[in-house]
Scaffold this motif. Structure first.
Motif, short mmCIF file in Angstrom:
data_model
loop_
_atom_site.label_atom_id
_atom_site.label_comp_id
_atom_site.label_asym_id
_atom_site.label_seq_id
_atom_site.Cartn_x
_atom_site.Cartn_y
_atom_site.Cartn_z
N MET A 1 0.83 -1.20 0.00
CA MET A 1 0.00 0.00 0.00
C MET A 1 0.87 1.26 0.00
N ARG A 2 0.42 2.28 -0.70
CA ARG A 2 1.27 3.47 -0.80
C ARG A 2 1.24 4.30 0.49
N LYS A 3 2.33 5.06 0.66
CA LYS A 3 2.40 5.97 1.81
C LYS A 3 1.69 7.26 1.44
N ILE A 4 0.93 7.80 2.36
CA ILE A 4 0.19 9.03 2.05
C ILE A 4 0.44 10.13 3.10
N ILE A 5 -0.12 11.30 2.82
CA ILE A 5 -0.12 12.40 3.79
C ILE A 5 -1.54 12.57 4.31
N VAL A 6 -1.68 12.60 5.63
CA VAL A 6 -2.99 12.83 6.23
C VAL A 6 -2.97 14.22 6.89
N ALA A 7 -3.86 15.09 6.44
CA ALA A 7 -3.95 16.45 6.97
C ALA A 7 -5.19 16.56 7.83
N ILE A 8 -5.00 16.91 9.11
CA ILE A 8 -6.15 17.03 10.01
C ILE A 8 -6.24 18.47 10.53
N LYS B 1 6.44 11.58 2.72
CA LYS B 1 5.06 11.14 3.01
C LYS B 1 5.04 10.30 4.29
N GLY B 2 4.01 9.46 4.47
CA GLY B 2 3.95 8.67 5.70
C GLY B 2 3.88 9.58 6.92
N ILE B 3 2.98 10.56 6.85
CA ILE B 3 2.91 11.54 7.94
C ILE B 3 1.45 11.90 8.25
N VAL B 4 1.18 12.12 9.53
CA VAL B 4 -0.12 12.64 9.95
C VAL B 4 0.18 13.97 10.62
N MET B 5 -0.37 15.05 10.06
CA MET B 5 -0.08 16.37 10.60
C MET B 5 -1.38 17.04 11.01
N ASP B 6 -1.40 17.65 12.18
CA ASP B 6 -2.63 18.37 12.54
C ASP B 6 -2.38 19.85 12.81
N GLY B 7 -3.42 20.66 12.57
CA GLY B 7 -3.28 22.11 12.75
C GLY B 7 -4.53 22.83 12.30
N ARG B 8 -4.31 23.98 11.65
CA ARG B 8 -5.45 24.78 11.19
C ARG B 8 -5.46 24.96 9.67
N ASP B 9 -4.27 24.83 9.06
CA ASP B 9 -4.12 25.14 7.62
C ASP B 9 -3.42 24.00 6.88
N ILE B 10 -3.48 22.81 7.42
CA ILE B 10 -2.69 21.72 6.83
C ILE B 10 -3.28 21.31 5.47
N GLY B 11 -4.60 21.13 5.42
CA GLY B 11 -5.22 20.72 4.16
C GLY B 11 -5.36 21.85 3.16
N THR B 12 -5.30 23.10 3.64
CA THR B 12 -5.51 24.24 2.72
C THR B 12 -4.19 24.84 2.24
N VAL B 13 -3.18 24.92 3.12
CA VAL B 13 -1.93 25.62 2.76
C VAL B 13 -0.71 24.70 2.76
N VAL B 14 -0.53 23.94 3.83
CA VAL B 14 0.71 23.15 3.96
C VAL B 14 0.73 22.01 2.93
N PHE B 15 -0.33 21.21 2.92
CA PHE B 15 -0.41 20.10 1.96
C PHE B 15 -1.74 20.13 1.21
N PRO B 16 -1.87 21.07 0.26
CA PRO B 16 -3.15 21.13 -0.46
C PRO B 16 -3.41 19.87 -1.29
N LYS B 17 -2.34 19.08 -1.51
CA LYS B 17 -2.54 17.85 -2.29
C LYS B 17 -2.56 16.60 -1.41
N ALA B 18 -2.74 16.76 -0.12
CA ALA B 18 -2.76 15.59 0.78
C ALA B 18 -3.80 14.59 0.29
N GLU B 19 -3.46 13.32 0.39
CA GLU B 19 -4.37 12.27 -0.10
C GLU B 19 -5.61 12.15 0.78
N LEU B 20 -5.46 12.49 2.08
CA LEU B 20 -6.63 12.45 2.96
C LEU B 20 -6.65 13.72 3.82
N LYS B 21 -7.77 14.43 3.75
CA LYS B 21 -7.94 15.63 4.56
C LYS B 21 -9.16 15.44 5.45
#
Ligand code: DC
Length: 226
Positions: free
Chosen positions: A1-8, A125-145
């Motif tokens: 399975m591929r490694k992804i970025i999860v933006a929370i 990749k292979g990261i789970v990051m949480d904050g306020r702007d992760i899915g909008t600014v830091v990783f707009p192409k994250a595979e899961l938001k």
């Protein structure tokens, strides 16, 4: 399975970090608490007198931030934030540092610097990051938001219980006012205000147990990494 970025992303005190940590552990991914990075920056500024009750010396802050080393270390299985190699995990969790963090996080050049650092952390990749702007600014192409929300009263009650467990007694209406105040500041600031990415999945956890929440995000995660 591929490694992804999860933006929370989501409001304060909605249990984002508990969820993010649990998911990172399940996935064997790195967890990054970006709020801790803003808090560590604020702590450094407070210690140097660059941030005071009434003002922030932006010129000095700019110089300071260029030389700042914020990182994470694992201490007894738990992630601790470090500032120039010093473990500052408990010091950054106070109300005073939280408020200073909220003020520095509204400054554009602070965000540019920390976002750059966060993006580098996601290179592999292979990261789970949480904050306020992760899915909008830091990783707009994250595979899961994921965008987490809960009613303000419920979040206030959670924070009230947390503070009480730490021996800090506060009035419930004060805690609620603080939650509402922070929501307003987070969603109305000029630089990267908290907002839901259009392609984010919404998790309203007002009525969900931790287990129910985890089951939901586990399902989303397994779908996203296929
Ligand atoms: O999630 P927290 O309470 O630890 O965050 C501290 C402050 O930093 C909070 O006021 C919001 C801000 N923050 C931000 O602006 N962007 C992020 N990615 C994370 C936190």
């Amino acid at each position: 399975m591929r490694k992804i970025i999860v933006a929370i992303d989501g409001y304060s005190s909605c249990g984002k970090s508990t969820m993010a940590k649990a998911l990172a552990e399940y996935a064997g991914y790195r967890y990054v608490d970006t709020g801790a990075m803003y808090r560590a920056t604020a702590l450094a500024g407070l210690r140097k007198g660059i941030i005071t009750d009434d003002e922030i010396d932006e010129e000095k802050l700019k110089v300071m931030i260029e030389n700042l080393k914020i990182d994470f270390a694992i201490v007894e299985g738990k992630q601790h934030t470090t500032l120039d190699g010093e473990d500052v995990e408990s010091e950054i969790r106070t109300l005073e540092v939280g408020n200073a963090a909220s003020r520095v996080s509204a400054i554009g050049f602070v965000r540019v610097k920390l976002v750059e650092l966060q993006q580098r952390m996601g290179d592999e990749k292979g990261i789970v990051m949480d904050g306020r702007d992760i899915g909008t600014v830091v990783f707009p192409k994250a595979e899961l938001k994921i965008f987490v929300t809960a009613a303000a009263e419920i979040r206030a009650k959670r924070r009230f219980d947390e503070l009480k467990a730490k021996g800090k007694e506060m009035k419930m209406d004060e805690v609620l006012a603080d939650v509402i105040d922070r929501d307003y500041r987070d969603t109305h600031r000029k630089e990267s205000p908290l907002k839901q990415a259009v392609d984010a999945r919404i998790l309203d956890n007002s009525e969900l147990t931790r287990e129910e929440q985890f089951e939901t995000i586990k399902g989303w995660f397994n779908e996203a990494r296929r």
